[in-house]
Design a protein around this motif. Structure first.
Motif: not given
Length: 233
Positions: A111, A113, A127
């Motif tokens: 994933t 970000t 994050h």
């Protein structure tokens, strides 16, 4: 005329795709009729993602529609990265394979970000503190500090900032990462200078020679090698 328009022009992907497939179909027919091997597409599908299976099926049907032979290579979600890379390298080196596709996403696919220099630091930390890999290229000294990094994470500093050394008062280069603080917590870290910069230059050189070699067809490359061998004897 633009002022009179009340709606956008709809671009039909379906219509354009049909036109392109018709062109490909004609090219394939001419290619094969000239005595050449029918083009072949290999698709690697890992895991049991229903959407991925549907996409691959559509691609196989499209290949058949335009006269391209295809195969779908199914692999379990438990396949290791090394095994998958070995398979890809094998297919890349197979002269019978003209097209190669690895269907995404892969099981455990990362994933990603993306934040930017104006992301509030408290939001940025939410994050980065969870990330296995942090890549910073914001151009802000000390943007990434130790309290923002997970224990053992890899920190890649792409930032280049010219600041004044508080001790010598001379200008020096630093990245976005508080190097001395973060290095005590991260598992891997790149310095600035001496980290990403030299690698980008070195890889530019490597990719240039790779591209140069690819300009020669295999038979031409062989001839060139023989000519060099004769000249050196």
């Amino acid at each position: 005329m633009a002022a009179d328009r009340s709606e956008a022009v709809v671009i039909s992907g379906k219509k354009l795709a049909q036109q392109i497939k018709q062109e490909v179909r004609q090219e394939v027919e001419q290619w094969v009729a000239s005595g050449n091997k029918r083009p072949h597409l290999s698709v690697v599908l890992v895991g049991e993602n229903p959407a991925s299976h549907s996409y691959v099926l559509n691609k196989a049907r499209a290949a058949a529609d335009v006269g391209i032979s295809s195969e779908t290579i199914l692999k379990s979600a438990s396949i290791s990265e090394e095994e998958l890379l070995d398979l890809i390298n094998k297919l890349n080196g197979d002269d019978s394979v003209d097209g190669l596709l690895v269907q995404l996403p892969l099981p455990g696919d990362a994933t990603v970000t993306i934040c930017h220099r104006h992301t509030p630091k408290e939001q940025l930390k939410k994050h980065t503190i969870l990330a296995d890999i942090v890549v910073s290229a914001a151009g802000i000294p000390n943007l990434i500090t130790a309290d923002m990094i997970k224990e053992g994470a890899a920190v890649i500093d792409v930032g280049i900032n010219r600041v004044q050394d508080p001790i010598t008062a001379k200008p020096k280069l630093v990245g976005d990462v508080d190097f001395e603080g973060v290095r005590k917590k991260a598992g891997y870290i790149t310095p600035v200078p001496g980290g990403v910069g030299p690698m980008t230059v070195a890889m530019l050189m490597k990719n240039t020679i790779i591209a140069a070699k690819k300009l020669l067809r295999p038979e031409e490359s062989e001839v060139k090698s023989k000519e060099r061998g004769v000249a050196s004897n």
